[in-house]
Scaffold this motif. Structure first.
Motif, PDB file in Angstrom:
ATOM      1  N   ASP A  12       0.872  -1.180   0.000  1.00 36.45           N
ATOM      2  CA  ASP A  12       0.000   0.000   0.000  1.00 36.45           C
ATOM      3  C   ASP A  12       0.907   1.228   0.000  1.00 36.45           C
ATOM      4  O   ASP A  12       1.164   1.833   1.044  1.00 36.45           O
ATOM      5  CB  ASP A  12      -0.891  -0.019   1.232  1.00 36.45           C
ATOM      6  N   SER A  54      -1.236   4.659  -6.921  1.00 38.56           N
ATOM      7  CA  SER A  54      -1.985   3.564  -7.527  1.00 38.56           C
ATOM      8  C   SER A  54      -0.998   2.579  -8.135  1.00 38.56           C
ATOM      9  O   SER A  54      -0.096   2.972  -8.890  1.00 38.56           O
ATOM     10  CB  SER A  54      -2.936   4.080  -8.608  1.00 38.56           C
ATOM     11  N   THR A  55      -1.174   1.263  -7.793  1.00 41.43           N
ATOM     12  CA  THR A  55      -0.277   0.223  -8.329  1.00 41.43           C
ATOM     13  C   THR A  55      -1.128  -0.931  -8.808  1.00 41.43           C
ATOM     14  O   THR A  55      -2.290  -1.098  -8.427  1.00 41.43           O
ATOM     15  CB  THR A  55       0.695  -0.283  -7.257  1.00 41.43           C
ATOM     16  N   ASN A  56      -0.553  -1.761  -9.663  1.00 45.31           N
ATOM     17  CA  ASN A  56      -1.226  -2.945 -10.168  1.00 45.31           C
ATOM     18  C   ASN A  56      -1.061  -4.059  -9.129  1.00 45.31           C
ATOM     19  O   ASN A  56       0.059  -4.509  -8.856  1.00 45.31           O
ATOM     20  CB  ASN A  56      -0.606  -3.358 -11.508  1.00 45.31           C
ATOM     21  N   LYS A  57      -2.181  -4.523  -8.559  1.00 42.33           N
ATOM     22  CA  LYS A  57      -2.142  -5.519  -7.485  1.00 42.33           C
ATOM     23  C   LYS A  57      -2.579  -6.902  -7.941  1.00 42.33           C
ATOM     24  O   LYS A  57      -2.864  -7.767  -7.134  1.00 42.33           O
ATOM     25  CB  LYS A  57      -3.035  -5.074  -6.331  1.00 42.33           C
TER      26      LYS A  57
END
Length: 504
Positions: A12, A54-57
């Motif tokens: 996060d 914002s990240t690709n999870k």
């Protein structure tokens, strides 16, 4: 992107708008709350300065060691080492537990061997003691026979060894035949108080008959020919006579050195008392009437080695029995002032009472057992077990069918025909021990003493008829019902004799 604190890819991520560093949210928020600074630049930093990224999870980033085959092999090697260390610790724990169990089993086995040895030594000691007793008994019998041959042994000792003389047995049998025949024909008199009369009893008088310094009335009896003459056994070592009709003290009987536990009239001309000084005294009338007083005619101390706790007179008035804390009871001749038989029991005695027919004796013991003795053979013919405390008092009903026993755990009524307990009364369930119990002459009422004095009705299925709280704080210690149950004499832990009856 890597967290500036942990060096790992953040799950996060947040970025500081002041410094541009990326952090794991939970780590930086905790650090900022504690210090209020940036962990990298040590500049001022607030939670509002952190912006989420914002990240690709869809794929969780791998840890750095797991991103290559050598790294994975290293992880597996570390896991294997940890597993081996855990197995080694478990094996050591198992070995230690086995050693402790083996030691405990060895201790148990040793303890069993010690207990077995002690039990064997105990049995050997008991056998040796029994053998010694038999030897001493044989020596005593030999000495006794030698004394009889030489004419040196006293007649009283020969009588105690041989048993009650046949003449006394014949006297008791004749009295039994006459009394039992009369009892079958005897009807309850119309003058006997009704339950309503007893319920209306009030305190008629309170008389200080003993020394206030050594208070306590331990026994009450009335003159066989004049129920107004009362004898009380006191803790002040005296037997006090009192005239109820004139409400005056008569000459006291003084001579005992310790408390008098029991005093009974033995016919119109004698009184027998038993004391904690281990002696029995026979007092004979000094004149024509009780008002002339009594003098000590005999001091009997050759039988008992413990406190004389109870005295009961045979209905024929020629004999009496004393019970002692030395675990023996003795049968005496009133006129001869002689012990005719001494019987040793299993436990210290606490109470004794003759059956109305005179051929049965009941004793209560410190072992809570009530024993019934047949007087012709001086044999224990019955035992009543049920109390959980020492028996404090005994009383036979006049019809001879019932026996009432008192102890700290309550009152038990026994049927002598079926030899069983048919009723149990618990007068003081809230606290307090039963100290005394007494049937009246009609057998219709049972008086009970303890924290208070109370009367139960036989015809009312042993229901409570009346209870009186006008008793000393130390409780009731002795009871005696008057003729036709018109009065009730109560002795307490103080020095006062209380008389309850119908108000005039």
């Amino acid at each position: 992107m890597f967290c500036s604190i942990s060096g790992n890819v953040p799950e996060d991520p947040v970025v500081s708008k002041k410094t541009g560093h990326v952090f794991e949210r939970r780590l930086i928020e905790k650090y900022v709350q504690e210090t209020g600074k940036c962990p990298v630049t040590q500049g001022e930093l607030a939670l509002d300065d952190l912006l989420p990224l914002s990240t690709n999870k869809t794929v969780k980033p791998r840890a750095t060691p797991a991103t290559s085959i050598p790294g994975l092999l290293g992880l597996f090697h570390d896991e294997w080492d940890a597993l081996m260390l855990e197995m080694h610790a478990l094996r050591q724990g198992l070995h230690t537990s086995r050693q402790e169990l083996s030691h405990a089993l060895y201790q148990h086995d040793a303890a069993c061997r010690v207990i077995a040895r002690l039990m064997r030594e105990r049995d050997e000691a008991r056998a040796a003691l029994d053998s010694m007793r038999e030897t001493l008994r044989a020596e005593f019998e030999a000495k006794k026979r030698g004394g009889e041959e030489e004419g040196t042994e006293a007649p009283s000792k020969r009588a105690k060894a041989e048993g009650i003389p046949q003449s006394a047995v014949d006297d008791m049998a004749a009295a039994n035949a006459a009394l039992s025949k009369a009892r079958k024909k005897r009807a309850v008199a119309d003058s006997v108080a009704t339950p309503e009369d007893v319920a209306g009893f009030t305190l008629l008088g309170s008389h200080a008959v003993h020394s206030a310094r050594s208070g306590g009335i331990l026994g009450i009896d009335t003159h066989p020919d004049n129920s107004n003459i009362v004898a009380t056994a006191g803790a002040d070592s005296t037997v006090q006579l009192f005239d109820l009709s004139q409400q005056r003290l008569l000459p006291a009987l003084k001579g005992h050195s310790k408390r008098v536990n029991a005093a009974r009239f033995a016919g119109a001309g004698a009184i027998v008392s038993g004391s904690a000084d281990k002696s029995v005294r026979i007092w004979r009338a000094a004149g024509a009437g009780p008002e002339d007083g009594y003098t000590c005619a005999a001091v009997l101390s050759e039988c008992h080695s413990g406190d004389v706790v109870a005295v009961t007179v045979h209905p024929g008035q020629r004999y009496f029995v004393t019970a002692s804390a030395d675990a023996s009871w003795a049968f005496w001749d009133v006129q001869a002032a002689e012990c005719l038989k001494q019987v040793t029991g299993d436990a210290p005695y606490t109470a004794a009472e003759f059956h109305p027919d005179g051929l049965i004796l009941a004793t209560g013991g410190a072992d809570s057992v009530v024993r019934v003795w047949e007087m012709r053979g001086q044999k224990n013919v019955a035992q009543f077990e049920g109390h959980t405390a020492p028996v404090t008092s005994l009383s036979f009903s006049e019809n001879g069918y019932h026996l009432a026993t008192a102890a700290a755990d309550g009152i038990k009524l026994w049927d002598l025909r079926k030899l069983k307990n048919f009723k149990t009364l618990s007068p003081y369930e809230g606290g307090g021990a039963c100290t005394s119990v007494a049937f009246d002459h009609s057998g219709l009422y049972l008086s009970v003493g303890g924290p208070d004095a109370r009367v139960y009705g036989a015809k009312q299925d042993w229901a409570l008829v009346k209870a009186w709280g006008d008793v000393p704080k130390k409780g009731v210690t002795a009871l005696k019902a008057g003729p036709d149950m018109r009065t009730l004499l109560v002795g307490g832990g103080d020095h006062t004799l209380r008389v309850f009856g119908e108000a005039a």
